[in-house]
Motif scaffolding. Structure first.
Motif, PDB file in Angstrom:
ATOM      1  N   SER A  99       0.713  -1.126  -0.069  1.00  0.00           N
ATOM      2  CA  SER A  99       0.045  -0.126  -0.060  1.00  0.00           C
ATOM      3  C   SER A  99       0.939   1.272  -0.123  1.00  0.00           C
ATOM      4  O   SER A  99       0.224   2.429   0.016  1.00  0.00           O
ATOM      5  CB  SER A  99      -0.747   0.004   1.290  1.00  0.00           C
ATOM      6  OG  SER A  99      -0.049   0.472   2.449  1.00  0.00           O
ATOM      7  N   THR A 122      -8.611   0.530  -4.483  1.00  0.00           N
ATOM      8  CA  THR A 122      -9.781  -0.113  -4.145  1.00  0.00           C
ATOM      9  C   THR A 122     -10.732   0.464  -3.150  1.00  0.00           C
ATOM     10  O   THR A 122     -12.096   0.516  -3.338  1.00  0.00           O
ATOM     11  CB  THR A 122      -9.447  -1.466  -3.472  1.00  0.00           C
ATOM     12  OG1 THR A 122      -8.896  -2.333  -4.148  1.00  0.00           O
ATOM     13  CG2 THR A 122     -10.607  -2.320  -2.787  1.00  0.00           C
ATOM     14  N   THR A 169      -9.947  -5.906  -0.488  1.00  0.00           N
ATOM     15  CA  THR A 169      -8.545  -6.291  -0.152  1.00  0.00           C
ATOM     16  C   THR A 169      -8.364  -7.195   0.693  1.00  0.00           C
ATOM     17  O   THR A 169      -9.345  -7.199   1.686  1.00  0.00           O
ATOM     18  CB  THR A 169      -7.676  -4.893  -0.091  1.00  0.00           C
ATOM     19  OG1 THR A 169      -8.415  -4.470   0.981  1.00  0.00           O
ATOM     20  CG2 THR A 169      -7.767  -4.015  -1.153  1.00  0.00           C
ATOM     21  N   ASP A 214      -1.197  -8.238  -5.392  1.00  0.00           N
ATOM     22  CA  ASP A 214      -0.783  -6.869  -6.048  1.00  0.00           C
ATOM     23  C   ASP A 214       0.678  -6.552  -6.359  1.00  0.00           C
ATOM     24  O   ASP A 214       1.599  -7.117  -5.674  1.00  0.00           O
ATOM     25  CB  ASP A 214      -0.779  -6.104  -4.429  1.00  0.00           C
ATOM     26  CG  ASP A 214      -0.821  -4.336  -4.686  1.00  0.00           C
ATOM     27  OD1 ASP A 214      -0.829  -4.042  -6.146  1.00  0.00           O
ATOM     28  OD2 ASP A 214      -0.638  -3.537  -3.776  1.00  0.00           O
ATOM     29  N   GLU A 227      -9.023 -13.645  -7.822  1.00  0.00           N
ATOM     30  CA  GLU A 227      -7.962 -13.052  -6.529  1.00  0.00           C
ATOM     31  C   GLU A 227      -6.568 -12.602  -7.442  1.00  0.00           C
ATOM     32  O   GLU A 227      -6.232 -13.457  -8.019  1.00  0.00           O
ATOM     33  CB  GLU A 227      -7.688 -13.883  -5.526  1.00  0.00           C
ATOM     34  CG  GLU A 227      -6.834 -13.349  -4.508  1.00  0.00           C
ATOM     35  CD  GLU A 227      -6.828 -14.132  -3.267  1.00  0.00           C
ATOM     36  OE1 GLU A 227      -7.914 -14.235  -2.475  1.00  0.00           O
ATOM     37  OE2 GLU A 227      -5.820 -14.943  -3.049  1.00  0.00           O
ATOM     38  N   PRO A 246      -3.439  -0.893  -6.430  1.00  0.00           N
ATOM     39  CA  PRO A 246      -4.768  -1.542  -6.267  1.00  0.00           C
ATOM     40  C   PRO A 246      -5.221  -1.358  -4.773  1.00  0.00           C
ATOM     41  O   PRO A 246      -6.530  -1.463  -4.636  1.00  0.00           O
ATOM     42  CB  PRO A 246      -4.372  -2.809  -6.815  1.00  0.00           C
ATOM     43  CG  PRO A 246      -3.400  -2.795  -7.687  1.00  0.00           C
ATOM     44  CD  PRO A 246      -2.350  -1.573  -7.255  1.00  0.00           C
ATOM     45  N   VAL A 247      -4.432  -1.394  -3.764  1.00  0.00           N
ATOM     46  CA  VAL A 247      -4.599  -1.554  -2.306  1.00  0.00           C
ATOM     47  C   VAL A 247      -5.530  -0.182  -1.943  1.00  0.00           C
ATOM     48  O   VAL A 247      -6.614  -0.257  -1.561  1.00  0.00           O
ATOM     49  CB  VAL A 247      -3.431  -1.726  -1.594  1.00  0.00           C
ATOM     50  CG1 VAL A 247      -3.946  -1.774  -0.191  1.00  0.00           C
ATOM     51  CG2 VAL A 247      -2.927  -3.137  -1.657  1.00  0.00           C
ATOM     52  N   ILE A 275      -5.949  -8.623  -4.032  1.00  0.00           N
ATOM     53  CA  ILE A 275      -6.909  -7.741  -4.497  1.00  0.00           C
ATOM     54  C   ILE A 275      -8.166  -8.796  -5.132  1.00  0.00           C
ATOM     55  O   ILE A 275      -7.683  -9.683  -5.693  1.00  0.00           O
ATOM     56  CB  ILE A 275      -6.660  -7.003  -5.553  1.00  0.00           C
ATOM     57  CG1 ILE A 275      -5.376  -6.126  -5.295  1.00  0.00           C
ATOM     58  CG2 ILE A 275      -7.845  -5.897  -6.048  1.00  0.00           C
ATOM     59  CD1 ILE A 275      -5.452  -5.172  -4.085  1.00  0.00           C
ATOM     60  N   PRO A 309     -14.093  -3.965  -6.156  1.00  0.00           N
ATOM     61  CA  PRO A 309     -13.181  -4.896  -5.656  1.00  0.00           C
ATOM     62  C   PRO A 309     -13.147  -4.715  -4.132  1.00  0.00           C
ATOM     63  O   PRO A 309     -13.511  -4.051  -3.491  1.00  0.00           O
ATOM     64  CB  PRO A 309     -11.883  -4.544  -6.209  1.00  0.00           C
ATOM     65  CG  PRO A 309     -11.895  -3.029  -6.404  1.00  0.00           C
ATOM     66  CD  PRO A 309     -13.390  -2.788  -6.736  1.00  0.00           C
ATOM     67  N   PHE A 363      -5.492  -2.563 -13.124  1.00  0.00           N
ATOM     68  CA  PHE A 363      -6.536  -2.549 -11.781  1.00  0.00           C
ATOM     69  C   PHE A 363      -7.606  -1.471 -12.429  1.00  0.00           C
ATOM     70  O   PHE A 363      -8.558  -1.629 -12.274  1.00  0.00           O
ATOM     71  CB  PHE A 363      -5.792  -2.040 -10.698  1.00  0.00           C
ATOM     72  CG  PHE A 363      -6.899  -1.734  -9.681  1.00  0.00           C
ATOM     73  CD1 PHE A 363      -7.572  -2.790  -8.921  1.00  0.00           C
ATOM     74  CD2 PHE A 363      -6.762  -0.365  -9.072  1.00  0.00           C
ATOM     75  CE1 PHE A 363      -8.587  -2.321  -7.933  1.00  0.00           C
ATOM     76  CE2 PHE A 363      -7.690   0.058  -8.209  1.00  0.00           C
ATOM     77  CZ  PHE A 363      -8.530  -0.964  -7.686  1.00  0.00           C
TER      78      PHE A 363
END
Length: 279
Positions: free
Chosen positions: A10, A264, A61, A39, A36, A260-261, A30, A59, A48
Motif C-alpha cells: 500500500s 480499491t 482487499t 498486488d 484474486e 490497487p490496495v 485484491i 473490488p 487494476f
C-alpha cells in the motif's frame, strides 16, 4: 549493524524507489468477485483501474498472511540483516500490521523485528518508508530508526480529494466521514488521512473546486521538506501538479499512480497529497 526495511504494497512507492532504497515489499491481495490477484505481481496499477472501470462489482482487499511476513523476515536475517524494521499502513485501516506483528512474535529470539504502525496510507506511508531506508543506509540502528519514525509520524500530513464515495463506503473504511454519505451525488468529498483514519475535511461542489481545496492545504503548510502526490488514474493530475507552482519547497516532487490496495477504497479519480512541513 545492518538494518533492513520492509513494508507492504500500500506504500505506493515506485519500482525505482524500491530498488534504489533496497526496500522489501510484502503484497496484499485484491479480489474482484471470485478472482484474486497479488498486488504488483498478478495485477498492475494500470490494469487494476481498467478492470475496475470495466466491471460492475467493486473490488476488495485482503491483508497478507503472517507466513508471508515471516518468510521475508527470515530471508533477510539469513542474508545478513541484524534487525528488520517493518513499517505498515495504518493499523486502524487494515489487519496488515497485525499479520506482521504475529510473524515477528513467531520469530522472537531468532530475528530482531520491529513492527511500526505508520498511521499513514499510500504515499504518506511511502515517505516514512523512504526515510527509514535512508537512515538504515546511513548505518542507523533499529532503535534510532524506530525513534525517527515515531517523530516523523506526527509530521507527515495527508489530504485527499475523492471523485466518489462508493468504494470507501463499500469497503467499510468511511471512518468519521459518515456525514458525507448524505451529500448530493455531485459533491466531491475532501478527506484528512493524517491520523490514520478517514476524517471529513470538507466537501466541494465541483472537481475543480476540490482540486483547488487540496492545493490550498499544501500551500497553507508553508515550506516543505517533502511533497508526494498520488492519484487514481486521474486525467487531471498534471493540471493539479501545475497548480502548486514551482516554489523550491515543491522540488523535487514525486507523482505516482495509486496502486490497487488504496485504489480499491479511494476509488478512481482520487488525488492525494502527502507532505512534511519544514521545522
Amino acid at each position: 549493524m545492518t538494518v533492513r526495511i520492509v513494508t507492504d504494497s500500500s506504500c505506493d512507492l515506485s519500482a525505482a524507489e524500491i530498488e534504489r532504497f533496497k526496500i522489501t515489499v510484502v503484497p496484499l491481495t485484491i479480489r474482484f468477485g471470485d478472482e484474486e490477484f497479488t498486488d504488483g505481481q498478478g495485477l498492475s496499477a494500470e490494469g487494476f483501474y481498467k478492470m475496475m472501470a470495466a466491471r460492475g462489482d467493486l473490488p476488495s482487499t485482503a491483508a497478507p498472511a503472517p507466513g508471508a511476513f515471516e518468510a521475508v523476515f527470515r530471508s533477510l536475517a539469513d542474508r545478513g540483516a541484524d534487525a528488520v524494521v517493518c513499517i505498515n499502513l495504518s493499523f486502524a485501516l487494515s489487519a496488515t500490521g497485525e499479520s506482521a506483528q504475529n510473524a515477528a512474535r513467531a520469530l522472537e529470539g531468532e530475528v530482531d523485528v520491529r513492527v511500526v504502525d505508520s498511521g499513514k496510507v499510500s504515499v504518506g506511508l511511502g515517505l516514512m518508508v523512504k526515510a527509514a531506508a535512508i537512515a538504515a543506509e546511513a548505518g542507523r540502528s533499529a532503535d534510532e530508526i524506530e525513534a525517527h519514525l515515531a517523530q516523523l509520524k506526527d509530521r507527515v500530513i495527508i489530504y485527499a480529494a475523492l471523485d466518489t464515495l462508493d468504494n470507501l463506503k463499500k469497503g467499510g473504511r468511511i471512518g468519521t466521514a459518515q456525514a458525507l454519505l448524505g451529500s448530493a451525488l455531485s459533491i466531491k468529498p475532501c478527506l484528512d488521512l493524517t491520523t490514520g483514519v478517514v476524517e471529513e475535511a470538507g466537501k466541494q461542489r465541483t472537481r475543480g473546486k476540490a482540486r483547488a481545496w487540496l492545493a490550498k492545504q499544501v500551500a497553507a503548510a508553508g515550506e516543505l521538506e517533502e511533497l508526494a502526490l498520488a492519484h487514481g488514474a486521474a486525467d487531471d493530475i498534471d493540471a493539479f501538479a501545475a497548480s502548486l507552482g514551482d516554489a523550491p519547497a515543491h522540488n523535487p516532487m514525486t507523482v505516482t499512480l495509486i496502486g490497487p490496495v488504496v485504489g480499491t477504497h479511494a476509488g478512481p479519480g482520487v488525488i492525494a497529497a502527502a507532505f512534511i512541513p519544514a521545522p
